[in-house]
Structures are given as structure tokens and as C-alpha cells.
Design an enzyme around this catalytic site. Sequence first.
Site, mmCIF file in Angstrom:
data_model
loop_
_atom_site.group_PDB
_atom_site.id
_atom_site.type_symbol
_atom_site.label_atom_id
_atom_site.label_comp_id
_atom_site.label_asym_id
_atom_site.label_seq_id
_atom_site.Cartn_x
_atom_site.Cartn_y
_atom_site.Cartn_z
ATOM 1 N N ARG A 107 -50.402 89.208 -82.718
ATOM 2 C CA ARG A 107 -50.690 89.791 -81.390
ATOM 3 C C ARG A 107 -52.199 89.768 -81.228
ATOM 4 N NH1 ARG A 107 -48.472 95.145 -78.374
ATOM 5 N NH2 ARG A 107 -46.780 93.676 -78.070
ATOM 6 N N CYS A 166 -41.210 96.385 -69.678
ATOM 7 C CA CYS A 166 -41.348 96.134 -71.120
ATOM 8 C C CYS A 166 -41.816 97.372 -71.887
ATOM 9 C CB CYS A 166 -42.290 94.961 -71.364
ATOM 10 S SG CYS A 166 -43.982 95.261 -70.806
ATOM 11 N N GLN A 178 -40.812 89.564 -75.746
ATOM 12 C CA GLN A 178 -40.255 90.559 -74.824
ATOM 13 C C GLN A 178 -39.168 89.935 -73.951
ATOM 14 O OE1 GLN A 178 -41.182 94.003 -74.537
ATOM 15 N NE2 GLN A 178 -39.260 93.982 -73.394
ATOM 16 N N ASP A 233 -44.617 95.864 -64.684
ATOM 17 C CA ASP A 233 -45.402 96.091 -65.901
ATOM 18 C C ASP A 233 -46.681 96.814 -65.470
ATOM 19 O OD1 ASP A 233 -46.440 95.929 -68.487
ATOM 20 O OD2 ASP A 233 -47.038 93.822 -68.336
ATOM 21 N N ARG A 276 -35.488 94.499 -78.644
ATOM 22 C CA ARG A 276 -36.591 93.831 -79.340
ATOM 23 C C ARG A 276 -36.200 93.622 -80.797
ATOM 24 N NH1 ARG A 276 -41.767 94.029 -77.391
ATOM 25 N NH2 ARG A 276 -42.102 92.532 -79.068
ATOM 26 N N HIS A 329 -45.958 86.724 -73.366
ATOM 27 C CA HIS A 329 -45.286 87.702 -74.253
ATOM 28 C C HIS A 329 -43.822 87.256 -74.405
ATOM 29 C CE1 HIS A 329 -44.456 91.191 -76.468
ATOM 30 N NE2 HIS A 329 -44.506 92.121 -75.549
HETATM 31 N N1 NVA Z 1 -49.044 93.391 -69.958
HETATM 32 C C1 NVA Z 1 -49.073 94.381 -71.004
HETATM 33 C C2 NVA Z 1 -47.819 94.277 -71.827
HETATM 34 C C3 NVA Z 1 -47.735 95.311 -72.937
HETATM 35 C C4 NVA Z 1 -46.491 95.154 -73.789
HETATM 36 C C5 NVA Z 1 -50.289 94.177 -71.875
HETATM 37 O O1 NVA Z 1 -50.623 93.019 -72.176
HETATM 38 O O2 NVA Z 1 -50.943 95.154 -72.235
HETATM 39 N N1 CP Z 2 -43.354 95.988 -74.997
HETATM 40 C C1 CP Z 2 -44.174 95.938 -76.058
HETATM 41 O O1 CP Z 2 -44.561 94.854 -76.508
HETATM 42 O O2 CP Z 2 -44.502 97.141 -76.580
HETATM 43 P P1 CP Z 2 -45.597 97.442 -77.701
HETATM 44 O O3 CP Z 2 -46.955 97.167 -77.075
HETATM 45 O O4 CP Z 2 -45.412 98.891 -78.026
HETATM 46 O O5 CP Z 2 -45.369 96.545 -78.864
#
Ligand code: NVA
Ligand code: CP
Length: 307
Positions: A109, A264, A139, A224, A292, A136
Site C-alpha cells: 500500500r 469502502c 476493494q 468514498d 475483504r 484499489h
Molecule cells: N480513496 C480512499 C480509499 C481508502 C480505503 C483513500 O485512498 O484514502
Molecule cells: N477500505 C480499506 O481499504 O480500508 P483500510 O484503509 O482500513 O484498509
Amino acid sequence: MNTPSPTPRHFLSLLDLSSEELKRLIQRATELKAMQRDGHVHEPLKNRTLAMVFEKSSTRTRVSFETGMTQLGGHALFLSPRDTQLGRGEPLEDSARVLSRMVDAIMIRTFEHEKVETFARYSKVPVINALTDLLHPCQLLADMQTWFEHRGDIRGRTVAWIGDGNNMCHSYINAARRFDFRLRIACPEGYDPNPTILTPAADRCEIIRDPMIAAEGADLIVTDVWASMGQEEEQARREKAFAGYQVDDALMARAEPDALFMHCLPAHRGEEVAASVIDRPDSVVWDEAENRLHSQKALLEFLLSSS
Ligand code: NVA
Ligand code: CP
């Protein structure tokens, strides 16, 4: 163990798998879910290790990958740049070479999508994108599993994305291509999805500025956060730009009577989504979060049994 093929399969984008592979994977996720609930022990990844590199925060992703590896009989290793040489400037290429000589798969990540691409190029084992600024895909495995479990095939259905043209929106665009659904994207001007993702999907994805119009007759409403990780300093500006883009009960009323709501998570109640919507019976956000675990177990099984 740790005897990978010279060209491992990676999962950096949904487009790395064919439509058939993705559908099989989702079916498998539902099977693994049932097996887990029945107390059936299934440990095909005994003695195998997943390295998890997190340059951004996470609750769901970390817990689901780590628990998933345990349930599959393997082990997961949490690596933060704060405590590894990655955070002290060791090149990605070197880190990928070293890690992939020890572990069986690597989950990352991070911020720039190019980083996971570089990592994958130098890795001898499968690399999984656990969120970048661009995509992502993990997800979407959970979201599609959740849809299939509640409503069957999503082919030909209409999904309305309400909000930022961000990493989740991009993954929905890729999902529209692979799962063959129509996607309406309601975002304010200046927050459109990246054209390199949107243009190849132009036959099934369209931008509709007005969220109420985008939601009209939709089968699934998704949103989101307005400011993603790394955009914290833009929060105030984004709150202004996205005023009128909240998913509330009035917007849900425009959708089909049996439409589902997904997010998500984490969610900001009162910003992109009204608190009442999260708690509606047609909100499936908790199933999405649980899935997930199951969908990533199916992904790990798929990537590690073909490597
Ligand atoms: N769009 C959000 C998704 C978090 C799971 C982010 O990138 O922070
Ligand atoms: N939806 C998601 O990826 O959650 P986290 O940021 O908690 O991993």
C-alpha cells in the site's frame, strides 16, 4: 517452498485478470467464506509468507490480509517504512529483489502507482496492490463479491459513483470493463477520473455532473471520502467543491427500489454520506468489509497456487 515461476502473476489492477478469472475468484471467495463459517480448516499455504508493506494507514486491508494468511495456514509479515530500510532510502528495486528471495508474495500500500509497478518488475513472487493513489483493486474484489452474493450477476446493471474521481472510482471503471456494467460518475468539475483509465472504458462509463441524475434508476450507489490519504491538507477546499454530492436518503430514493449502497470505508458520516444511509437495510458496507477477508484469501490462493 518459495520456488516461484520466472514470471509470477501480479495483481496491480483488476485488468491483470481476465473477466473469467475474476468471476471464478469471486465464486471461490464465497466458497471459502462458507468453509470458514462451517469450521472447515483449509490450509493450502502452510509455511508460506506474505510480506505486507504499508506506507499508508489501514485497518481493513491489514487485518484481512493478515487473518487471511493465518486461516490459509501461512504467515503475514507487517513491514512499515518507519522500521525498515525502505524508509531510509533503500531503492525499491533492491528491496523487491531481497524480499522476493525470502517471501512467497508481497502486498504493498503506497502513494505513487509506479512504485508497485517497479516493485513487481523486480520481484520473483506475486505483488499485490493494496491501494495506490491510482487504484484499489482488492476493494473491488470485495465489492463485486458482495454484489454477487446479494443480487447475482452485475452484467448489464447500472452503478452510480457519487464523489471524487479517485483510486476507488478508477477501480470501478476497470470493474465496469471486466464485469460488463454501466457506470455513471457524478463528480464536480476538476475532480474527474484520470483519462488514461476512463477513455478505454468510454463505451460503458460516462460523467454526469448532477448526482441526482446519475442516481436515477441505478442498481448500486457507491461513494468514498472526498479527501483521500495524502490529500489531508485539501480537506477544506474539497468540502466546498463536493457540497451537494452527499449520498443521502433523497439521493437513494432516486435509485431503483432495491438498489444497494456501498462504501469502502472508512466513512465520514455527514460528509460524503449521511449517517442514515450507512444504517439503511440496503447498505451492505459491513458485508463489503468482511468480504475483504474472503476475496483476498481467494486471491492469495489463486496467485500462490499458480506460482
Ligand atoms: N480513496 C480512499 C480509499 C481508502 C480505503 C483513500 O485512498 O484514502
Ligand atoms: N477500505 C480499506 O481499504 O480500508 P483500510 O484503509 O482500513 O484498509
